[in-house]
Write an enzyme that holds these catalytic residues in place. Sequence first.
Site, PDB file in Angstrom:
ATOM      1  N   SER A 151      19.991  -5.914  -4.963  1.00 57.26           N
ATOM      2  CA  SER A 151      19.325  -5.603  -6.232  1.00 57.26           C
ATOM      3  C   SER A 151      18.670  -6.838  -6.847  1.00 57.26           C
ATOM      4  CB  SER A 151      20.340  -5.039  -7.223  1.00 57.26           C
ATOM      5  OG  SER A 151      20.861  -3.824  -6.767  1.00 57.26           O
ATOM      6  N   HIS A 165      -4.167 -10.814  -5.375  1.00 57.93           N
ATOM      7  CA  HIS A 165      -5.350 -11.365  -6.022  1.00 57.93           C
ATOM      8  C   HIS A 165      -5.567 -12.801  -5.551  1.00 57.93           C
ATOM      9  CE1 HIS A 165      -5.740  -7.997  -8.883  1.00 57.93           C
ATOM     10  NE2 HIS A 165      -4.417  -7.975  -8.821  1.00 57.93           N
ATOM     11  N   ASN A 191      14.962   6.630  -6.100  1.00 56.88           N
ATOM     12  CA  ASN A 191      15.518   6.847  -7.431  1.00 56.88           C
ATOM     13  C   ASN A 191      14.415   6.674  -8.484  1.00 56.88           C
ATOM     14  OD1 ASN A 191      17.427   7.219  -9.524  1.00 56.88           O
ATOM     15  ND2 ASN A 191      19.000   6.196  -8.305  1.00 56.88           N
ATOM     16  N   GLY A 212      18.343  -1.580  -6.550  1.00 57.29           N
ATOM     17  CA  GLY A 212      17.560  -1.440  -7.776  1.00 57.29           C
ATOM     18  C   GLY A 212      16.775  -2.693  -8.120  1.00 57.29           C
ATOM     19  N   THR A 263       9.291 -11.705  -0.189  1.00 50.88           N
ATOM     20  CA  THR A 263       7.982 -12.328  -0.025  1.00 50.88           C
ATOM     21  C   THR A 263       7.580 -12.490   1.440  1.00 50.88           C
ATOM     22  OG1 THR A 263       8.911 -14.567  -0.028  1.00 50.88           O
ATOM     23  CG2 THR A 263       8.298 -13.626  -2.162  1.00 50.88           C
ATOM     24  N   LYS A 264       8.557 -12.414   2.354  1.00 48.35           N
ATOM     25  CA  LYS A 264       8.298 -12.590   3.780  1.00 48.35           C
ATOM     26  C   LYS A 264       9.081 -11.546   4.564  1.00 48.35           C
ATOM     27  CE  LYS A 264       7.501 -17.586   3.459  1.00 48.35           C
ATOM     28  NZ  LYS A 264       7.942 -18.935   3.919  1.00 48.35           N
ATOM     29  N   LYS A 280      23.398 -12.549   5.652  1.00 44.62           N
ATOM     30  CA  LYS A 280      24.391 -12.001   6.576  1.00 44.62           C
ATOM     31  C   LYS A 280      23.709 -11.084   7.578  1.00 44.62           C
ATOM     32  CE  LYS A 280      28.887  -9.643   6.476  1.00 44.62           C
ATOM     33  NZ  LYS A 280      29.903  -9.010   5.600  1.00 44.62           N
TER      34      LYS A 280
END
Length: 212
Positions: free
Chosen positions: A163, A117, A87, A145, A168-169, A186
């Site tokens: 959304s 960084h 989208n 989104g 991060t993992k 879930k």
Amino acid sequence: MVVMDFEYQQMLAGELYLAAGIAPENKSVHGKKIAQKINQTPIEDRQKIIALTKEMFGKTGQDLFVTPPVYVDYGRHVSVGEHFYANMDCIFLDVNRIMIGDNVMLGPRVGLYTAGHPLDSDVRNIDQLEFGLPIVIEDNVWLGGNVVVLPGVTIGKNTVIGSGSVVTKDIPADSIAVGNPAKVIKKLGAKEKEYWEDKKAKYLAAKKASQR
């Protein structure tokens, strides 16, 4: 023809590199120019948007659509499978590879960020070194989104990311994950399949009745 050089090889290897040292032939401007063309193409000119997207990405299936505007770093480091949809306002920050499977859907403003960084401020600011790690999104994944996926993450097949989540993992297959950082809430299985198959059957029956 892409010319290889030390900094560019370091970048794709996931090691520290100096962006300013990448050879001109390997820099990211070409992909950005194609993205700019996509974003300036009338939305009704669907075939031109598709053609430009296939030119921008490194590898694609036959069936895909990316709703403008779209933003890339290199573009050519992105590969997508069949039946891909993104989208509007998605960002592919592909200093390293972004590998996307079949039947993947991205909601609006999804960000796939391979760039990172150093945490040490001198290395980050004085030496201006950075790095990038690949992102892998397996088949049948749906990212809602404003989802952000960080460097080095793999998202397993059939998984849904809610959304606004920040991934991060790694997220395992057949899961629903939400939050910042995203966590599995879930596991998807037969119960969900039965529920949605029933909803589909009701939809088809209602559609058929409306056409009588």
